[in-house]
Design an enzyme around this catalytic site. Structure first.
Site, PDB file in Angstrom:
ATOM      1  N   ARG A 149       0.821  -1.220   0.000  1.00  0.00           N
ATOM      2  CA  ARG A 149       0.000   0.000   0.000  1.00  0.00           C
ATOM      3  C   ARG A 149       0.856   1.271   0.000  1.00  0.00           C
ATOM      4  O   ARG A 149       0.318   2.374  -0.136  1.00  0.00           O
ATOM      5  CB  ARG A 149      -0.941  -0.002   1.205  1.00  0.00           C
ATOM      6  N   TYR A 150       2.174   1.124   0.149  1.00  0.00           N
ATOM      7  CA  TYR A 150       3.054   2.288   0.204  1.00  0.00           C
ATOM      8  C   TYR A 150       3.948   2.443  -1.022  1.00  0.00           C
ATOM      9  O   TYR A 150       4.681   3.420  -1.115  1.00  0.00           O
ATOM     10  CB  TYR A 150       3.955   2.221   1.446  1.00  0.00           C
ATOM     11  N   ILE A 151       3.945   1.492  -1.928  1.00  0.00           N
ATOM     12  CA  ILE A 151       4.876   1.529  -3.062  1.00  0.00           C
ATOM     13  C   ILE A 151       4.104   1.521  -4.379  1.00  0.00           C
ATOM     14  O   ILE A 151       2.974   1.029  -4.456  1.00  0.00           O
ATOM     15  CB  ILE A 151       5.873   0.347  -3.015  1.00  0.00           C
TER      16      ILE A 151
END
Length: 488
Positions: free
Chosen positions: A93-95
């Site tokens: 969810r962060y990349i």
């Protein structure tokens, strides 16, 4: 099946689904990996765990030493480093990721039309295999353990692969290839004791102050794991240095970056002779090996096949790749021929209408269609027959279905001459005729050039385009490394 790749595209099924979905979505701008996972599950009928698919995407985008020689996806964010072998990547969810500029040069869009696509309960999903312009299984390597089978294939240099393909196209003998990993500063050489193994050596040098400086580790030996090994060579905690006679190191310091390794070791004086006797490589485990005796892959027919050398894989790949170039050329010739005929018919149709030789106003559609046939205009069904690809055949069947629906009284208004009768009113001008004639000349020249081009020349051009892009990517990477070094 899910763990052993195919020799044609070097992919396992999950990797093929990722690439299929990325091509379908035209993934040219960054998309969150978690969102891409959902899109793949929907478009490619992926029935397994989300975590597994996330790891597949991350692995395709990794570009640190020991991972991919050419990453097909771009790592926007923390996709892992050589510190922990990629395990230090951030959550999905962060990349973000997108297609690399080299990906569509390796997997040419024109090949999409001649592949055999699979069907999942009526949904068209990824092909049986993609057919890149060079064997990805040699380029980025492969590892996998399945039921009853396992495989291990090292990475190879893309430029050596390209040179050997060109030699094969010209009937020249190919040169042997050793494994190669982008950014690796050590050495890889055939083992003197085992013909099926290669020795991989890290790099160590003695400084002016007597310290031992390690600047490269063997391939797939990660920095964090090696640090733990060095810690085991230090004196045990709670004991004085004099009480511990078996330790080798007095101390070591670290000066790494995400892409480079640098350990500075202080060897204990009492262990110096032991290190000299055993050798630095053995004492500090700077030597490993790569086996080449377990290169198992599915061939293009889906049969498990053992390959003894990288050149065997390359030869097998090139035979099929040439056949796919023949199919690609046939598809393109049919496509251009159809487009040329459409332009020719449009120009003649407009001229006849403008000159009053063909009257459209106030006439029944059926009479008009009959007259168009009598005047020698080709129907869309006949134009589709000029193309030989499966997609054109599919289009022809759709057109036939439309015509049948019209004949049976269905509400469809389509006909085989809609490409003429459906033109806008402003198209019925001399200016439009001149524009179409220019397009027709360009299309004819393009078709003539294609007919005069051999499949070997087509392959050569694709390899030229890829080589130029690789040079550009290497230059950008070198420039970035230089700027980072300047800041350090």
């Amino acid at each position: 099946m899910r763990s052993i790749p195919c020799v044609v595209d070097g992919f396992k099924p999950s990797q093929r689904k990722v690439l299929f979905s990325a091509f379908k979505k035209k993934l040219k701008s960054d998309l969150k990996v978690a969102q891409l996972v959902g899109y793949i599950s929907e478009q490619a009928a992926y029935h397994h765990g989300e975590m597994s698919l996330e790891n597949t995407i991350v692995n395709l985008a990794q570009n640190f030493v020991g991972s991919n020689n050419i990453n097909l996806l771009v790592p926007s964010g923390q996709f892992g480093t050589r510190l922990q072998g990629g395990k230090d990547h951030a959550a999905a969810r962060y990349i973000y990721t997108r297609l690399s500029v080299a990906t569509r040069l390796i997997f040419h869009p024109d090949d999409d039309h001649v592949l055999e696509y699979l069907d999942e309960e009526g949904q068209r999903i990824e092909p049986k295999w993609y057919c890149p312009i060079l064997p990805m299984v040699l380029l980025n390597g492969a590892e996998g353990i399945g039921v009853g089978w396992s495989t291990a294939i090292p990475n190879h240099n893309p430029r050596e692969i390209i040179r050997n393909i060109r030699k094969l196209l010209r009937g020249q003998p190919m040169a042997p290839m050793l494994p190669w990993y982008r950014g690796f500063k050590g050495s890889i050489a055939p083992s003197e004791s085992d013909a099926d193994r290669l020795d991989v050596l890290g790099t160590a040098e003695r400084g002016a102050d007597g310290a031992l400086e390690i600047t490269e580790l063997p391939v797939k030996v990660w920095t964090q794991g090696y640090k733990e090994f060095l810690e085991s060579l230090m004196p045990e905690e709670g004991k004085r240095r004099g009480e511990q006679s078996s330790h080798i190191l007095e101390d070591f310091t670290e000066h790494h970056t995400e892409n480079t390794v640098r350990f500075v070791l202080r060897v204990a004086p009492e262990a110096a002779q032991k290190v000299d006797r055993q050798g630095v490589e053995k004492t500090f485990k700077l030597k490993s090996s790569i086996a080449t005796s377990n290169m198992m892959l599915f061939n293009h027919e889906g049969r498990m096949t053992r390959y003894n050398t990288a050149l065997e894989i390359l030869e097998d790949f090139c035979i099929l790749r040439r056949e796919m170039y023949v199919k690609r050329k046939s598809y393109l010739v049919g496509k251009l021929t159809k487009e040329k005929e459409i332009l020719s018919n449009k120009a003649r149709f407009i001229l006849m209408v403008v000159r009053g030789e063909l009257e459209l106003r106030g006439r029944k559609k059926a009479d008009l269609l009959v007259e168009l046939k009598q005047l020698g205009f080709k129907s869309m069904r006949e134009l589709n027959a000029l193309a030989s690809s499966s997609l054109q055949d599919e289009a022809a069947s759709v057109e036939a279905g439309d015509a049948g629906a019209e004949a049976s009284g269905a509400p469809s208004e389509k006909s085989d001459f809609d490409y003429l009768l459906g033109m806008a009113l402003w198209s019925l001008t001399f200016e439009k005729v001149e524009e179409i004639k220019r397009q027709l000349e360009a299309k004819s020249a393009e078709l003539d050039e294609l007919l005069a081009t051999s499949v070997e020349q087509m392959w050569d051009r694709d390899l030229d385009a890829l080589s130029a892009t690789l040079d550009q990517l290497d230059a950008e990477e070198a420039e970035e490394a230089a700027s980072v070094a300047a800041l350090a």
